[in-house]
Design an enzyme around this catalytic site. Sequence first.
Site, PDB file in Angstrom:
ATOM      1  N   HIS A 100       4.412  -3.327  -2.400  1.00 34.97           N
ATOM      2  CA  HIS A 100       5.065  -2.319  -2.513  1.00 34.97           C
ATOM      3  C   HIS A 100       5.468  -1.985  -4.429  1.00 34.97           C
ATOM      4  O   HIS A 100       5.679  -2.400  -4.902  1.00 34.97           O
ATOM      5  CB  HIS A 100       6.641  -2.299  -1.863  1.00 34.97           C
ATOM      6  CG  HIS A 100       7.624  -1.666  -1.832  1.00 34.97           C
ATOM      7  ND1 HIS A 100       8.520  -0.706  -1.539  1.00 34.97           N
ATOM      8  CD2 HIS A 100       7.096   0.239  -2.534  1.00 34.97           C
ATOM      9  CE1 HIS A 100       9.035   0.427  -1.833  1.00 34.97           C
ATOM     10  NE2 HIS A 100       8.032   1.085  -2.920  1.00 34.97           N
ATOM     11  N   ARG A 113       0.841   6.015  -9.312  1.00 39.89           N
ATOM     12  CA  ARG A 113       1.024   6.981  -9.435  1.00 39.89           C
ATOM     13  C   ARG A 113      -0.731   7.771  -9.964  1.00 39.89           C
ATOM     14  O   ARG A 113      -0.506   8.520 -10.571  1.00 39.89           O
ATOM     15  CB  ARG A 113       1.647   6.680 -11.176  1.00 39.89           C
ATOM     16  CG  ARG A 113       2.474   6.586 -11.229  1.00 39.89           C
ATOM     17  CD  ARG A 113       3.797   7.206 -10.657  1.00 39.89           C
ATOM     18  NE  ARG A 113       5.377   6.165 -10.544  1.00 39.89           N
ATOM     19  CZ  ARG A 113       6.360   6.255  -9.918  1.00 39.89           C
ATOM     20  NH1 ARG A 113       5.533   6.345  -8.801  1.00 39.89           N
ATOM     21  NH2 ARG A 113       7.707   6.330 -10.415  1.00 39.89           N
ATOM     22  N   ASP A 166       7.884   6.450   1.696  1.00 40.47           N
ATOM     23  CA  ASP A 166       8.607   5.208   0.586  1.00 40.47           C
ATOM     24  C   ASP A 166       9.069   7.052  -0.943  1.00 40.47           C
ATOM     25  O   ASP A 166       7.554   7.493  -0.848  1.00 40.47           O
ATOM     26  CB  ASP A 166       7.777   4.237   0.193  1.00 40.47           C
ATOM     27  CG  ASP A 166       9.105   3.953  -1.064  1.00 40.47           C
ATOM     28  OD1 ASP A 166      10.013   3.876  -0.913  1.00 40.47           O
ATOM     29  OD2 ASP A 166       7.747   3.943  -2.185  1.00 40.47           O
ATOM     30  N   ASP A 189       8.458  -3.657  -5.422  1.00 42.71           N
ATOM     31  CA  ASP A 189       8.402  -1.941  -6.141  1.00 42.71           C
ATOM     32  C   ASP A 189       8.720  -1.009  -7.338  1.00 42.71           C
ATOM     33  O   ASP A 189       9.469  -0.227  -7.575  1.00 42.71           O
ATOM     34  CB  ASP A 189      10.160  -0.892  -4.748  1.00 42.71           C
ATOM     35  CG  ASP A 189      10.299   0.458  -5.072  1.00 42.71           C
ATOM     36  OD1 ASP A 189       9.026   1.052  -5.300  1.00 42.71           O
ATOM     37  OD2 ASP A 189      11.680   0.541  -5.083  1.00 42.71           O
ATOM     38  N   HIS A 218       7.402   4.595 -14.950  1.00 45.19           N
ATOM     39  CA  HIS A 218       7.040   6.130 -15.851  1.00 45.19           C
ATOM     40  C   HIS A 218       7.578   6.331 -16.661  1.00 45.19           C
ATOM     41  O   HIS A 218       7.382   5.355 -17.608  1.00 45.19           O
ATOM     42  CB  HIS A 218       9.221   6.467 -15.567  1.00 45.19           C
ATOM     43  CG  HIS A 218       9.871   6.621 -13.851  1.00 45.19           C
ATOM     44  ND1 HIS A 218       9.052   7.320 -12.970  1.00 45.19           N
ATOM     45  CD2 HIS A 218      10.599   5.917 -13.090  1.00 45.19           C
ATOM     46  CE1 HIS A 218       9.716   7.627 -12.101  1.00 45.19           C
ATOM     47  NE2 HIS A 218      10.658   6.394 -11.645  1.00 45.19           N
TER      48      HIS A 218
HETATM   49 ZN   LIG Z   1      11.988   3.810  -1.659  1.00 44.05          ZN
HETATM   50 ZN   LIG Z   2       9.199   2.488  -3.723  1.00 43.39          ZN
END
Ligand SMILES: [Zn+2]
Ligand SMILES: [Zn+2]
Length: 424
Positions: free
Chosen positions: A60, A64, A152, A305, A309
Amino acid sequence: MTLFSRNGRADSLTVEGRVVAPAQSIDEHLRITIEAGVISRIEPSGSSRLLVAPAFVDPHVHLRTPGREDEETLRSGTEAAAAGGYCAILAMPNTDPVVDSAAVLGALVERAREEAVVPTGFMAAISKGQRGEELTEMAELADCGAAAFTDDGVPVVSAGVMRRALQYSSLAQRRLALHCEEPTLSRDGHAHEGEVAAELGLGPYPSAAESLMVERDLALAAGEALPLHLMHLSARESVAALRRAHVEGLPATAEVTPHHLCLTDEAVRSLDPNVKMNPPLRGEEDRRALVEALRDGTITAVATDHAPHARHEKDVPFEDAPFGVTGLETAFAALYTRLVLPGELSLETLLERMSAGPARALGLPEPRIEVGARANLVELDLDAEWQVTEAGFRSLSANSWLLGETLRGRVVRTIADGREVFPA
Ligand SMILES: [Zn+2]
Ligand SMILES: [Zn+2]
């Protein structure tokens, strides 16, 4: 074939140390000879302070790309993965444009063949535009190399769409990976519904927003007798639902992130936007339930995850900040320092849940230490201490919850698909 990387050399080299491969019941001092990328010899060796393990698999990751190459590219994201000890990662499709067509997926696969230093797979969207209405052409996307399907970032709100997604992904022979969120409960939520959110006046995001969808999706999967993969579990109620499903024989798998294993909503008191993620950090009982589930195999995968950013997006008040934190370069050291050293989790379990566990959950090749296997190895110095700094990241983004922290356990070398990819 669902993993893609730059065509590179296949290295010949030797790796030596205490070799720990829990999935293969190996724990001994060995010298591993790699010829042209393949393990050719394994023999006993003297003691060494370095630890060698099957390299990590991250199911995961947000790369981007396409659309926000200022935050991450296939090159920077896979260099970060290499630095974190990973030999394979799966990228999420919530990009701009969304990976919902063969054209977008095909272009990504081409870019991975030019740029990716670590084998990278791409999940395609469940629904067109991730709008939760019309399914993507799953069979065609699978043919083009989609590793799995997920929306997701957002949930599949309609139960009817979800049930058809289970059926069609099964026909396409790919897993569904689910972001479980009931949006009418999580709307305007910025932190776990509890004391901390109440005291700070932050919009509450209750555990039920996750666990209700987990229960719905498990019920749908049970009805179809099909597997599914639950992403980034955060609430103890979700863990309990998964346990019940396992008792009933459902082949559901799940992942948990380093931040949900190490932190609770107490961290939100800092109002640091780098502890804001979806799902949110929850209470200590939730955190303990997640660790216990990882320990006993209810949850078999650690997933970062990794969600880069741009600084200007995170450099705002907590409530205005987007969800997500980076994690590829810190996952092992964070979990080793925060869970293994204090005795909450064994080193063997951590290594298994970062490598064989996630590979099996998503149907990826399992990194193995045996003669004839492609070399996928990570060399770790468990005694090394290092400080997490912005300057140390290969990722183009630095929104880490660990900035400034000192961690124990350092990746010294990563070999992915027969190539030494770290240090580069
Ligand atoms: Zn998610
Ligand atoms: Zn995610």
